[in-house]
Design an enzyme around this catalytic site. Structure first.
Site, PDB file in Angstrom:
ATOM      1  N   ARG A  57      31.738 -10.909  80.417  1.00 57.65           N
ATOM      2  CA  ARG A  57      30.570 -11.004  81.305  1.00 57.65           C
ATOM      3  C   ARG A  57      29.534  -9.894  81.066  1.00 57.65           C
ATOM      4  O   ARG A  57      28.714  -9.612  81.935  1.00 57.65           O
ATOM      5  CB  ARG A  57      30.997 -11.039  82.778  1.00 57.65           C
ATOM      6  CG  ARG A  57      31.849 -12.254  83.120  1.00 57.65           C
ATOM      7  CD  ARG A  57      32.081 -12.362  84.619  1.00 57.65           C
ATOM      8  NE  ARG A  57      32.837 -13.557  84.927  1.00 57.65           N
ATOM      9  CZ  ARG A  57      34.172 -13.634  85.006  1.00 57.65           C
ATOM     10  NH1 ARG A  57      34.894 -12.531  84.776  1.00 57.65           N
ATOM     11  NH2 ARG A  57      34.774 -14.756  85.293  1.00 57.65           N
ATOM     12  N   LYS A  67      15.706 -11.650  74.643  1.00 60.90           N
ATOM     13  CA  LYS A  67      16.015 -13.069  74.487  1.00 60.90           C
ATOM     14  C   LYS A  67      17.162 -13.208  73.495  1.00 60.90           C
ATOM     15  O   LYS A  67      17.096 -12.691  72.380  1.00 60.90           O
ATOM     16  CB  LYS A  67      14.803 -13.839  73.963  1.00 60.90           C
ATOM     17  CG  LYS A  67      13.788 -14.218  75.013  1.00 60.90           C
ATOM     18  CD  LYS A  67      12.762 -15.136  74.375  1.00 60.90           C
ATOM     19  CE  LYS A  67      11.758 -15.649  75.364  1.00 60.90           C
ATOM     20  NZ  LYS A  67      10.789 -16.572  74.730  1.00 60.90           N
ATOM     21  N   GLU A  86       4.585 -13.202  62.952  1.00 63.26           N
ATOM     22  CA  GLU A  86       4.766 -12.655  64.294  1.00 63.26           C
ATOM     23  C   GLU A  86       3.877 -11.436  64.531  1.00 63.26           C
ATOM     24  O   GLU A  86       3.537 -11.135  65.677  1.00 63.26           O
ATOM     25  CB  GLU A  86       6.235 -12.305  64.530  1.00 63.26           C
ATOM     26  CG  GLU A  86       7.183 -13.500  64.481  1.00 63.26           C
ATOM     27  CD  GLU A  86       7.132 -14.377  65.727  1.00 63.26           C
ATOM     28  OE1 GLU A  86       6.251 -14.167  66.584  1.00 63.26           O
ATOM     29  OE2 GLU A  86       7.982 -15.281  65.836  1.00 63.26           O
ATOM     30  N   LYS A 116       4.196  -6.377  72.927  1.00 62.53           N
ATOM     31  CA  LYS A 116       5.326  -7.121  73.483  1.00 62.53           C
ATOM     32  C   LYS A 116       5.955  -6.362  74.647  1.00 62.53           C
ATOM     33  O   LYS A 116       6.340  -6.965  75.656  1.00 62.53           O
ATOM     34  CB  LYS A 116       6.369  -7.416  72.409  1.00 62.53           C
ATOM     35  CG  LYS A 116       7.493  -8.302  72.947  1.00 62.53           C
ATOM     36  CD  LYS A 116       8.254  -9.042  71.892  1.00 62.53           C
ATOM     37  CE  LYS A 116       9.208 -10.053  72.532  1.00 62.53           C
ATOM     38  NZ  LYS A 116       9.982 -10.823  71.535  1.00 62.53           N
ATOM     39  N   GLU A 122      10.153 -14.634  81.465  1.00 60.57           N
ATOM     40  CA  GLU A 122       9.232 -15.680  81.019  1.00 60.57           C
ATOM     41  C   GLU A 122       8.908 -16.690  82.114  1.00 60.57           C
ATOM     42  O   GLU A 122       8.895 -17.900  81.901  1.00 60.57           O
ATOM     43  CB  GLU A 122       9.807 -16.398  79.783  1.00 60.57           C
ATOM     44  CG  GLU A 122       8.744 -17.106  78.959  1.00 60.57           C
ATOM     45  CD  GLU A 122       9.286 -17.629  77.643  1.00 60.57           C
ATOM     46  OE1 GLU A 122       9.285 -16.849  76.673  1.00 60.57           O
ATOM     47  OE2 GLU A 122       9.714 -18.785  77.586  1.00 60.57           O
ATOM     48  N   ARG A 161       4.825 -13.999  79.964  1.00 61.44           N
ATOM     49  CA  ARG A 161       5.547 -13.811  78.709  1.00 61.44           C
ATOM     50  C   ARG A 161       5.455 -15.024  77.783  1.00 61.44           C
ATOM     51  O   ARG A 161       5.601 -14.909  76.563  1.00 61.44           O
ATOM     52  CB  ARG A 161       7.016 -13.462  78.983  1.00 61.44           C
ATOM     53  CG  ARG A 161       7.796 -13.158  77.715  1.00 61.44           C
ATOM     54  CD  ARG A 161       9.173 -12.595  77.986  1.00 61.44           C
ATOM     55  NE  ARG A 161       9.889 -12.381  76.741  1.00 61.44           N
ATOM     56  CZ  ARG A 161      11.061 -11.773  76.636  1.00 61.44           C
ATOM     57  NH1 ARG A 161      11.670 -11.314  77.720  1.00 61.44           N
ATOM     58  NH2 ARG A 161      11.642 -11.621  75.458  1.00 61.44           N
ATOM     59  N   ASN A 212       4.712 -17.044  72.783  1.00 60.68           N
ATOM     60  CA  ASN A 212       5.146 -18.223  72.033  1.00 60.68           C
ATOM     61  C   ASN A 212       3.989 -18.958  71.374  1.00 60.68           C
ATOM     62  O   ASN A 212       4.125 -20.136  71.016  1.00 60.68           O
ATOM     63  CB  ASN A 212       5.902 -19.183  72.961  1.00 60.68           C
ATOM     64  CG  ASN A 212       7.234 -18.620  73.396  1.00 60.68           C
ATOM     65  OD1 ASN A 212       8.035 -18.182  72.586  1.00 60.68           O
ATOM     66  ND2 ASN A 212       7.455 -18.598  74.700  1.00 60.68           N
ATOM     67  N   HIS A 216       4.629 -21.393  68.579  1.00 61.20           N
ATOM     68  CA  HIS A 216       6.059 -21.680  68.536  1.00 61.20           C
ATOM     69  C   HIS A 216       6.406 -23.112  68.954  1.00 61.20           C
ATOM     70  O   HIS A 216       7.435 -23.639  68.531  1.00 61.20           O
ATOM     71  CB  HIS A 216       6.819 -20.687  69.414  1.00 61.20           C
ATOM     72  CG  HIS A 216       6.901 -19.316  68.846  1.00 61.20           C
ATOM     73  ND1 HIS A 216       5.785 -18.567  68.533  1.00 61.20           N
ATOM     74  CD2 HIS A 216       7.977 -18.542  68.508  1.00 61.20           C
ATOM     75  CE1 HIS A 216       6.173 -17.394  68.055  1.00 61.20           C
ATOM     76  NE2 HIS A 216       7.477 -17.360  68.026  1.00 61.20           N
ATOM     77  N   HIS A 268       8.701 -24.670  66.375  1.00 59.20           N
ATOM     78  CA  HIS A 268      10.079 -25.063  66.641  1.00 59.20           C
ATOM     79  C   HIS A 268      10.313 -26.534  66.302  1.00 59.20           C
ATOM     80  O   HIS A 268      11.403 -26.910  65.839  1.00 59.20           O
ATOM     81  CB  HIS A 268      10.439 -24.793  68.098  1.00 59.20           C
ATOM     82  CG  HIS A 268      10.610 -23.346  68.424  1.00 59.20           C
ATOM     83  ND1 HIS A 268      10.767 -22.887  69.719  1.00 59.20           N
ATOM     84  CD2 HIS A 268      10.676 -22.248  67.639  1.00 59.20           C
ATOM     85  CE1 HIS A 268      10.905 -21.564  69.701  1.00 59.20           C
ATOM     86  NE2 HIS A 268      10.850 -21.164  68.451  1.00 59.20           N
ATOM     87  N   HIS A 328      11.715 -19.235  60.099  1.00 61.73           N
ATOM     88  CA  HIS A 328      11.092 -19.270  61.425  1.00 61.73           C
ATOM     89  C   HIS A 328       9.635 -18.816  61.369  1.00 61.73           C
ATOM     90  O   HIS A 328       8.747 -19.463  61.933  1.00 61.73           O
ATOM     91  CB  HIS A 328      11.881 -18.382  62.389  1.00 61.73           C
ATOM     92  CG  HIS A 328      11.258 -18.242  63.736  1.00 61.73           C
ATOM     93  ND1 HIS A 328      11.093 -19.298  64.599  1.00 61.73           N
ATOM     94  CD2 HIS A 328      10.722 -17.156  64.369  1.00 61.73           C
ATOM     95  CE1 HIS A 328      10.503 -18.887  65.708  1.00 61.73           C
ATOM     96  NE2 HIS A 328      10.266 -17.598  65.599  1.00 61.73           N
TER      97      HIS A 328
END
Length: 378
Positions: free
Chosen positions: A130, A152, A194, A236, A246, A250, A254, A257, A261, A274
């Protein structure tokens, strides 16, 4: 000779301000082997270095030597390299190593690699018992300016990228600029995607600087890289500090993206890097911003030129020869920003500003058709 137009190196620490979860991003040369890079981290009996088959021969032993005085045992697990291995099966290799060696909940994980290693190590750290501490040691430009920062963590699903994961912050991010010397040119270009994205969404002065210094960046000039990494991390850090999970702001990170994606999932993970997919996705998102009247053609053409000069693709691939636009739309409806089946895009709301907006499908289809490579004659 050093370019006098390059900035003077600044204090090599960027702070992510998240209250009790705050941490530093350390940026500089020679940090990987420097014992001081790892000071004041959580104490534990064991540490596990998670790396991959490409990075391990280059840097795993250097990291092991640097941190070995801090732990009774330093273990290493070496994962297969590539986006195609960002799966449950590969993630379990990390859990297998932790359990096999009786690692407890104070064990510290070190993510030594690019974005795939960082994402999976972070997800493993969030999940094992955990939650155990972890440290990001990114070895690609893309990971240093983006994926290692902000907490993330995820693995991919065949139907969507990064669909299974958690928000989980590292204890520290260590960006050693020297490791970028071994980065293949294609990976360097992927990282530049990026870097470039931060200009249109937040800082046009930075985009001006990138445009002027692209030759120095592509030549891996250390002062240029240091400024690019630092400024990217500053932007960032500011965004993440305001919106860690997000829920709003935030999402602007993206930019490109949603299309990107879809390209990755549609082609098959690993076919395009990517950053390559994001670079092309930014072209499409910029054209969509123009289509809804937010920016003019001159801005779009300028951004496309910068992306192309960074060695990134600007023409989108065909994902389905029968219904290409339909395939893009279907994949983008699985995007995490979609709501009630409506695709929401990060658009440029004038240079240096970004906005999240749903766009009619017909405009998206127009952009897909305008951006896609024509079919090859039979």
């Amino acid at each position: 000779m050093t370019d006098p137009s390059l900035p003077t190196p600044a204090e090599p620490v960027v702070r992510i301000d998240l209250g009790a979860r705050s941490y530093d991003i350390r940026i500089g040369q020679g940090l990987l082997a420097l014992a001081g890079s790892y000071d004041a981290l959580p104490r534990a009996a064991s540490a596990l270095i998670v790396t991959n088959t490409t990075v391990a021969p280059l840097y795993a032993e250097t990291l092991r030597r640097a941190i070995s005085p801090l732990y009774t045992q330093v273990l290493t697990v070496t994962l297969p390299d590539g986006e195609t291995h960002k799966t449950w099966e590969t993630l379990n290799l990390i859990f297998d190593a932790l359990l096999a060696h009786g690692c407890d909940r104070k064990t510290v994980l070190y993510a030594l690699g690019g974005g795939v290693v960082g994402d999976m190590t972070g997800f493993a750290a969030a999940s094992y018992m955990r939650g155990v501490p972890f440290v990001q040691v990114p070895t690609t430009l893309l990971a240093q300016v983006d994926s290692s920062v902000g907490g993330k963590t995820a693995i991919n699903h065949p139907l969507g990228k990064n669909m299974i994961g958690a928000f989980y912050q590292p204890e520290r991010v260590i960006c050693d600029l020297d490791v970028l010397a071994t980065l293949p040119p294609r990976e360097l270009s992927a990282g530049m995607a990026e870097v470039i994205k931060y200009g249109p969404i937040a800082d046009m002065v930075f985009l001006d600087w990138i445009e002027q210094h692209l030759p120095a960046l592509m030549a891996r000039e250390p002062v240029a890289l240091a400024h690019a990494v630092r400024r990217s991390c500053e932007i960032k850090a500011d965004v993440v500090g305001q919106d860690e999970r997000e829920s709003g702001l935030r999402a602007i990170l993206n930019f490109g993206h949603t299309f990107g994606h879809a390209i990755e999932a549609g082609l098959g993970y690993g076919e395009w890097l990517h950053g390559e997919a994001v670079g092309c996705g930014m072209v499409m998102a910029a054209r969509l911003s123009q289509a809804v009247g937010l920016v003019d053609a001159a801005f779009v053409d300028r951004l496309i030129g910068i992306i192309a000069r960074a060695g990134l693709p600007t023409v989108a691939p065909v994902l389905d020869p029968v219904d290409n636009a339909g395939r893009y739309l279907a994949l983008m409806r699985l995007d995490k920003k979609a709501e009630a089946g409506a695709i929401r895009f990060v658009l440029i709301d004038g240079p240096g500003r970004a906005v999240m907006r749903a766009v009619p499908d017909e405009l998206v289809v127009q952009v897909i058709k305008a951006s896609t490579a024509p079919a090859t004659p039979a």
